[in-house]
Scaffold this motif. Sequence first.
Motif, PDB file in Angstrom:
ATOM      1  N   ALA A 177       0.815  -1.222   0.000  1.00 22.67           N
ATOM      2  CA  ALA A 177       0.000   0.000   0.000  1.00 22.67           C
ATOM      3  C   ALA A 177       0.844   1.266   0.000  1.00 22.67           C
ATOM      4  O   ALA A 177       0.395   2.318  -0.453  1.00 22.67           O
ATOM      5  CB  ALA A 177      -0.931   0.009   1.207  1.00 22.67           C
ATOM      6  N   GLN A 178       2.064   1.155   0.496  1.00 21.57           N
ATOM      7  CA  GLN A 178       2.930   2.323   0.579  1.00 21.57           C
ATOM      8  C   GLN A 178       3.932   2.395  -0.568  1.00 21.57           C
ATOM      9  O   GLN A 178       4.805   3.261  -0.593  1.00 21.57           O
ATOM     10  CB  GLN A 178       3.667   2.303   1.917  1.00 21.57           C
ATOM     11  N   GLY A 179       3.786   1.484  -1.524  1.00 18.30           N
ATOM     12  CA  GLY A 179       4.725   1.432  -2.633  1.00 18.30           C
ATOM     13  C   GLY A 179       4.566   2.581  -3.607  1.00 18.30           C
ATOM     14  O   GLY A 179       3.449   3.010  -3.903  1.00 18.30           O
ATOM     15  N   ASN A 180       5.691   3.052  -4.134  1.00 19.07           N
ATOM     16  CA  ASN A 180       5.678   4.163  -5.085  1.00 19.07           C
ATOM     17  C   ASN A 180       5.944   3.727  -6.517  1.00 19.07           C
ATOM     18  O   ASN A 180       5.972   4.561  -7.416  1.00 19.07           O
ATOM     19  CB  ASN A 180       6.711   5.224  -4.673  1.00 19.07           C
ATOM     20  N   SER A 181       6.158   2.437  -6.700  1.00 19.56           N
ATOM     21  CA  SER A 181       6.347   1.935  -8.063  1.00 19.56           C
ATOM     22  C   SER A 181       5.593   0.630  -8.216  1.00 19.56           C
ATOM     23  O   SER A 181       5.483  -0.154  -7.257  1.00 19.56           O
ATOM     24  CB  SER A 181       7.828   1.714  -8.369  1.00 19.56           C
ATOM     25  N   ARG A 182       5.087   0.392  -9.401  1.00 13.35           N
ATOM     26  CA  ARG A 182       4.330  -0.836  -9.639  1.00 13.35           C
ATOM     27  C   ARG A 182       5.201  -2.070  -9.458  1.00 13.35           C
ATOM     28  O   ARG A 182       4.721  -3.118  -9.007  1.00 13.35           O
ATOM     29  CB  ARG A 182       3.714  -0.800 -11.038  1.00 13.35           C
ATOM     30  N   GLN A 183       6.489  -1.972  -9.810  1.00 10.91           N
ATOM     31  CA  GLN A 183       7.361  -3.132  -9.663  1.00 10.91           C
ATOM     32  C   GLN A 183       7.570  -3.475  -8.194  1.00 10.91           C
ATOM     33  O   GLN A 183       7.556  -4.643  -7.806  1.00 10.91           O
ATOM     34  CB  GLN A 183       8.702  -2.877 -10.334  1.00 10.91           C
ATOM     35  N   MET A 184       7.744  -2.457  -7.361  1.00  9.29           N
ATOM     36  CA  MET A 184       7.918  -2.724  -5.932  1.00  9.29           C
ATOM     37  C   MET A 184       6.665  -3.344  -5.342  1.00  9.29           C
ATOM     38  O   MET A 184       6.736  -4.291  -4.544  1.00  9.29           O
ATOM     39  CB  MET A 184       8.260  -1.428  -5.186  1.00  9.29           C
ATOM     40  N   ILE A 185       5.516  -2.840  -5.761  1.00  6.49           N
ATOM     41  CA  ILE A 185       4.253  -3.400  -5.277  1.00  6.49           C
ATOM     42  C   ILE A 185       4.103  -4.850  -5.739  1.00  6.49           C
ATOM     43  O   ILE A 185       3.712  -5.732  -4.978  1.00  6.49           O
ATOM     44  CB  ILE A 185       3.070  -2.544  -5.768  1.00  6.49           C
ATOM     45  N   THR A 186       4.468  -5.077  -6.987  1.00  8.12           N
ATOM     46  CA  THR A 186       4.415  -6.431  -7.543  1.00  8.12           C
ATOM     47  C   THR A 186       5.266  -7.387  -6.732  1.00  8.12           C
ATOM     48  O   THR A 186       4.827  -8.488  -6.359  1.00  8.12           O
ATOM     49  CB  THR A 186       4.887  -6.423  -9.004  1.00  8.12           C
TER      50      THR A 186
END
Length: 403
Positions: free
Chosen positions: A335-344
């Motif tokens: 939820a606190q991720g700033n990039s889609r790759q990090m969230i992935t």
Amino acid sequence: MITITKEAEGYLEALADELSISPTRYQQAVSSYESLGTWLHRDASTVKQYDPQVYSQGSFRLGTVIKPDDENGQYDIDSVCELAALVKDQLTQQTLKEMLRVEIEAYRVAQAMVKPLGEGRRCWTLEYADGAQFHMDIVPALPNGPSTRVLLESRGLDAQWAGTAIAITDNKHPLFFQQTSNWPRSNPKGYANWFRSRMADAFARKRQKLAESTQASVESIPEYRVVTPLQQAIMILKRHRDQMFADRKDVKPISVILTTLAAHAYEGEETIGQALVSILTKMDRFIGFDGIRYHITNPSDPLENFADKWAEYPERQAAFSEWLEAARRDFFHAAQGNSRQMITDSVAPRIGRGLAERARDRAAPKPASSLLRPATAATVAAAVPSFPAQARVPGKPAGFGGK
């Protein structure tokens, strides 16, 4: 307080869409129980005079059904066949189940289904052709609203949803072969009505906004076109649970527990990210413990405890706690991720790398939180009214016959 980023909101929307079943699969499911309902109302039906009502229950009715993890996996369509003009002290559970077996078997033969009719503890199972990728469980039932209301009120319990209660068959029940008023109880309509009440305000707001954005009247917006963050959050949590317990299915937290606790914890949040964080933060607060047993009460029948097996199998309670801790860790970080790759990368280990990457690729900046889900089957499935209790008269479903 966790701040949900715009990137995370977009990703979670895409993830829910990736979990949605296709329009074709959804229409097949709807056609299947509509067609059976039509069959039971035909002139030659041996149960027509008892006003058979076929309707869905479970995730299809609640709008929380998700694709199988395996693209060749089967969908479970849970349905009820309620003989509305009979009462439970007129016959035995065994008699009712056999009455419907005769008709469902005749339907199977008429539809040229190759696979034999299956029997479960509480239901009959129709196995459709391999290409259809689903089977339908049909639970025989009779009306049980008045009896359930009296029972609950006599115990000082909430009987708000009792009017739609049903009596069902269970071949392991000690009185299965006896004519008695003591039958197993269920209330899928009541549970669905309770669930819908938990998201009613969010549903109304989204429908209003959608009407305004399309310059249409609220009444002209079909209810099935609107989806709430509660339903999306539950879909995501179910897949996370499925992946986490892929090799430990015997202790996997059951869907009705996840759904009930999530609906209790939901407070009308406007976005899926907000809903997911709120649900994961608070859902265990709705688990009771009296010093001996855990309690997760069925809102539509307060005498039923969804956690009743935890006392006998404490490993199931431990598995729920393990899952909740993992889900909080994964989704709070995402939820606190700033990039889609990090969230992935945050969610991939416990939702599946393939699904996580498809959601990443699907995610894109949106002008606002989606009010209208793309034309997916789960969109349609999200609305309870798309599964009415009244019998329909559709045409025969195509593509379900045996090969």
